[in-house]
Design a protein around this motif. Structure first.
Motif, PDB file in Angstrom:
ATOM      1  N   PRO A   1       0.716  -1.037   0.002  1.00 11.64           N
ATOM      2  CA  PRO A   1      -0.034  -0.064   0.197  1.00 11.64           C
ATOM      3  C   PRO A   1       0.808   1.135   0.036  1.00 11.64           C
ATOM      4  O   PRO A   1       0.914   1.972   1.125  1.00 11.64           O
ATOM      5  CB  PRO A   1      -0.793  -0.041   1.221  1.00 11.64           C
ATOM      6  CG  PRO A   1       0.023  -0.992   2.334  1.00 11.64           C
ATOM      7  CD  PRO A   1       0.831  -1.960   1.339  1.00 11.64           C
TER       8      PRO A   1
ATOM      9  N   ALA B   1      -0.509   4.369   1.530  1.00 12.27           N
ATOM     10  CA  ALA B   1      -1.084   4.149   2.985  1.00 12.27           C
ATOM     11  C   ALA B   1      -0.357   5.190   3.844  1.00 12.27           C
ATOM     12  O   ALA B   1       0.886   5.619   3.660  1.00 12.27           O
ATOM     13  CB  ALA B   1      -1.228   2.992   3.296  1.00 12.27           C
ATOM     14  N   SER B   2      -0.932   5.019   5.141  1.00 10.22           N
ATOM     15  CA  SER B   2      -0.002   5.957   6.476  1.00 10.22           C
ATOM     16  C   SER B   2       1.402   4.928   6.453  1.00 10.22           C
ATOM     17  O   SER B   2       1.473   3.737   6.245  1.00 10.22           O
ATOM     18  CB  SER B   2      -0.688   5.759   7.671  1.00 10.22           C
ATOM     19  OG  SER B   2      -0.789   4.461   8.167  1.00 10.22           O
TER      20      SER B   2
ATOM     21  N   ARG C   1       2.472   3.666   9.352  1.00  8.30           N
ATOM     22  CA  ARG C   1       1.953   2.627  10.041  1.00  8.30           C
ATOM     23  C   ARG C   1       1.469   1.515   9.339  1.00  8.30           C
ATOM     24  O   ARG C   1       1.723   0.298   9.447  1.00  8.30           O
ATOM     25  CB  ARG C   1       1.188   3.106  11.174  1.00  8.30           C
ATOM     26  CG  ARG C   1       0.729   1.939  12.013  1.00  8.30           C
ATOM     27  CD  ARG C   1      -0.458   2.180  13.243  1.00  8.30           C
ATOM     28  NE  ARG C   1      -1.044   0.857  13.785  1.00  8.30           N
ATOM     29  CZ  ARG C   1      -0.403   0.562  15.075  1.00  8.30           C
ATOM     30  NH1 ARG C   1       0.738   1.243  15.504  1.00  8.30           N
ATOM     31  NH2 ARG C   1      -0.710  -0.467  15.626  1.00  8.30           N
ATOM     32  N   GLU C   2       0.471   1.725   8.467  1.00 10.04           N
ATOM     33  CA  GLU C   2      -0.119   0.685   7.468  1.00 10.04           C
ATOM     34  C   GLU C   2       1.052  -0.014   6.825  1.00 10.04           C
ATOM     35  O   GLU C   2       0.868  -1.217   6.226  1.00 10.04           O
ATOM     36  CB  GLU C   2      -1.242   1.157   6.783  1.00 10.04           C
ATOM     37  CG  GLU C   2      -2.449   1.773   7.611  1.00 10.04           C
ATOM     38  CD  GLU C   2      -3.358   2.501   6.669  1.00 10.04           C
ATOM     39  OE1 GLU C   2      -4.580   2.360   6.880  1.00 10.04           O
ATOM     40  OE2 GLU C   2      -3.118   3.482   5.857  1.00 10.04           O
ATOM     41  N   ARG C   3       1.913   0.776   6.076  1.00  5.53           N
ATOM     42  CA  ARG C   3       2.998   0.366   5.260  1.00  5.53           C
ATOM     43  C   ARG C   3       3.817  -0.713   6.058  1.00  5.53           C
ATOM     44  O   ARG C   3       4.204  -1.681   5.715  1.00  5.53           O
ATOM     45  CB  ARG C   3       3.754   1.505   4.587  1.00  5.53           C
ATOM     46  CG  ARG C   3       2.768   1.861   3.546  1.00  5.53           C
ATOM     47  CD  ARG C   3       3.496   3.145   2.563  1.00  5.53           C
ATOM     48  NE  ARG C   3       3.789   4.175   3.698  1.00  5.53           N
ATOM     49  CZ  ARG C   3       4.691   5.091   3.692  1.00  5.53           C
ATOM     50  NH1 ARG C   3       5.695   4.943   2.816  1.00  5.53           N
ATOM     51  NH2 ARG C   3       4.590   6.092   4.437  1.00  5.53           N
TER      52      ARG C   3
ATOM     53  N   GLN D   1       3.216  -2.173   8.784  1.00  3.49           N
ATOM     54  CA  GLN D   1       2.339  -3.273   9.250  1.00  3.49           C
ATOM     55  C   GLN D   1       2.296  -4.272   8.019  1.00  3.49           C
ATOM     56  O   GLN D   1       2.378  -5.610   8.271  1.00  3.49           O
ATOM     57  CB  GLN D   1       1.042  -2.957   9.661  1.00  3.49           C
ATOM     58  CG  GLN D   1       0.048  -4.182  10.363  1.00  3.49           C
ATOM     59  CD  GLN D   1      -0.808  -3.545  11.238  1.00  3.49           C
ATOM     60  OE1 GLN D   1      -1.576  -2.578  10.957  1.00  3.49           O
ATOM     61  NE2 GLN D   1      -1.187  -4.218  12.279  1.00  3.49           N
ATOM     62  N   HIS D   2       2.033  -3.795   6.815  1.00  2.00           N
ATOM     63  CA  HIS D   2       2.145  -4.785   5.617  1.00  2.00           C
ATOM     64  C   HIS D   2       3.165  -5.549   5.626  1.00  2.00           C
ATOM     65  O   HIS D   2       3.317  -6.788   5.592  1.00  2.00           O
ATOM     66  CB  HIS D   2       1.929  -4.095   4.458  1.00  2.00           C
ATOM     67  CG  HIS D   2       2.005  -4.779   3.077  1.00  2.00           C
ATOM     68  ND1 HIS D   2       0.644  -5.389   2.624  1.00  2.00           N
ATOM     69  CD2 HIS D   2       3.023  -4.980   2.375  1.00  2.00           C
ATOM     70  CE1 HIS D   2       1.046  -6.087   1.373  1.00  2.00           C
ATOM     71  NE2 HIS D   2       2.507  -5.677   1.338  1.00  2.00           N
TER      72      HIS D   2
ATOM     73  N   ARG E   1       3.508  -8.076   8.402  1.00  2.00           N
ATOM     74  CA  ARG E   1       2.722  -9.395   8.290  1.00  2.00           C
ATOM     75  C   ARG E   1       2.955 -10.342   7.125  1.00  2.00           C
ATOM     76  O   ARG E   1       3.276 -11.362   7.148  1.00  2.00           O
ATOM     77  CB  ARG E   1       1.097  -9.019   7.845  1.00  2.00           C
ATOM     78  CG  ARG E   1       0.541  -8.432   9.051  1.00  2.00           C
ATOM     79  CD  ARG E   1      -0.958  -7.864   8.740  1.00  2.00           C
ATOM     80  NE  ARG E   1      -1.816  -7.606   9.784  1.00  2.00           N
ATOM     81  CZ  ARG E   1      -2.444  -8.595  10.597  1.00  2.00           C
ATOM     82  NH1 ARG E   1      -2.265  -9.735  10.039  1.00  2.00           N
ATOM     83  NH2 ARG E   1      -2.891  -8.395  11.585  1.00  2.00           N
TER      84      ARG E   1
ATOM     85  N   ASP F   1      -0.395  -9.065  15.635  1.00  2.00           N
ATOM     86  CA  ASP F   1      -0.791  -7.700  16.178  1.00  2.00           C
ATOM     87  C   ASP F   1       0.065  -7.449  17.331  1.00  2.00           C
ATOM     88  O   ASP F   1       0.865  -6.221  17.304  1.00  2.00           O
ATOM     89  CB  ASP F   1      -2.261  -7.472  16.521  1.00  2.00           C
ATOM     90  CG  ASP F   1      -3.139  -7.623  15.214  1.00  2.00           C
ATOM     91  OD1 ASP F   1      -2.657  -7.469  14.042  1.00  2.00           O
ATOM     92  OD2 ASP F   1      -4.591  -7.881  15.495  1.00  2.00           O
TER      93      ASP F   1
ATOM     94  N   ASN G   1       2.950  -4.181  17.155  1.00  2.00           N
ATOM     95  CA  ASN G   1       2.644  -3.229  18.119  1.00  2.00           C
ATOM     96  C   ASN G   1       4.043  -3.097  18.992  1.00  2.00           C
ATOM     97  O   ASN G   1       4.345  -1.986  19.306  1.00  2.00           O
ATOM     98  CB  ASN G   1       1.345  -3.360  19.098  1.00  2.00           C
ATOM     99  CG  ASN G   1       0.029  -3.369  18.327  1.00  2.00           C
ATOM    100  OD1 ASN G   1      -0.039  -2.386  17.243  1.00  2.00           O
ATOM    101  ND2 ASN G   1      -1.042  -3.765  18.478  1.00  2.00           N
TER     102      ASN G   1
ATOM    103  N   TRP H   1       6.279  -1.181  16.487  1.00  2.00           N
ATOM    104  CA  TRP H   1       5.771   0.152  16.438  1.00  2.00           C
ATOM    105  C   TRP H   1       6.276   0.998  17.390  1.00  2.00           C
ATOM    106  O   TRP H   1       6.705   2.082  17.187  1.00  2.00           O
ATOM    107  CB  TRP H   1       4.346   0.091  15.917  1.00  2.00           C
ATOM    108  CG  TRP H   1       4.010   1.525  15.491  1.00  2.00           C
ATOM    109  CD1 TRP H   1       3.155   2.226  16.115  1.00  2.00           C
ATOM    110  CD2 TRP H   1       4.268   2.034  14.053  1.00  2.00           C
ATOM    111  NE1 TRP H   1       2.837   3.374  15.483  1.00  2.00           N
ATOM    112  CE2 TRP H   1       3.561   3.180  14.166  1.00  2.00           C
ATOM    113  CE3 TRP H   1       4.999   1.554  13.150  1.00  2.00           C
ATOM    114  CZ2 TRP H   1       3.818   4.238  13.446  1.00  2.00           C
ATOM    115  CZ3 TRP H   1       5.105   2.662  12.054  1.00  2.00           C
ATOM    116  CH2 TRP H   1       4.303   3.803  12.157  1.00  2.00           C
TER     117      TRP H   1
END
Length: 190
Positions: free
Chosen positions: A75, A78-79, A81-83, A85-86, A89, A177, A181, A184
């Motif tokens: 993504p 994306a933000s 954080r979202e990148r 997290q991608h 994962r 998750d 976290n 992060w």
């Protein structure tokens, strides 16, 4: 006239090397790798001049495969954080799905048999990931530390997450998750 090299045989040798090295470590005999690949030991040396060349090729192959696992559906807009997290994962899922490759990657990454040039080539595939981590730490808890330090923290947390997912697969999402976290909170904006 020499026969052309077969990509299938080369790939079979690399796949066998993963299995044998995961089981026996870097001291694994090339004869065993060749046998598992279904080729003569001499054939192995037709594809790889020596064992170090095989190990370096395997390192690059694994790095390339991992990169390909991280890229799909990335993504980019994306933000942060979202990148992150991608990537997290995808990395954890790859490691859980490929325990022997994960183990061999760790062993090869720590080995002095991998040349500096090959290490640099392997890391080229992860420039975008490195940049992402640099952005995460720019004004976070690890401000002033290197991306390599943050990456090492990520790797350690990811390994722990993978281990727990393997032990308790029904808790996959919970561990994914929690591990992310922890990462992060360690590296990102305070």
């Amino acid at each position: 006239m020499a026969r052309p090299k077969s990509e299938d045989k080369r790939n079979a040798i690399l796949a066998a090397a993963v299995e044998v090295i995961a089981e026996q470590g870097l001291g694994a005999p090339t004869a065993r790798i060749a046998k598992m690949a279904g080729v003569a030991e001499g054939t192995l040396f037709t594809y790889f001049e020596n064992k170090d060349e095989l190990l370096n090729a395997l390192y690059l192959a694994l790095k390339g495969e991992l990169r390909e696992a991280l890229v799909p559906d990335f993504p980019r807009n994306a933000s942060l954080r979202e990148r992150a997290q991608h990537l997290w994962r995808r990395y954890v899922d790859w490691g859980v799905a490929n325990p022997h490759k994960r183990k061999v990657m760790i062993v090869l990454s720590a080995s002095e048999r991998i040349t500096d040039q090959v290490r640099a080539a392997g890391m080229q595939a992860f420039v975008e990931t490195g940049t992402l981590i640099e952005h995460c730490i720019a004004s976070g808890h690890l401000q002033g530390h290197s991306a390599a330090f943050a990456s090492a923290i990520m790797g350690a947390l990811a390994e722990t997450t993978m281990d727990f997912i393997v032990r308790e697969p029904t808790q996959r999402d919970r561990y994914l998750d929690a591990g992310f976290n922890a990462f992060w909170n360690a590296v990102a904006h305070a």
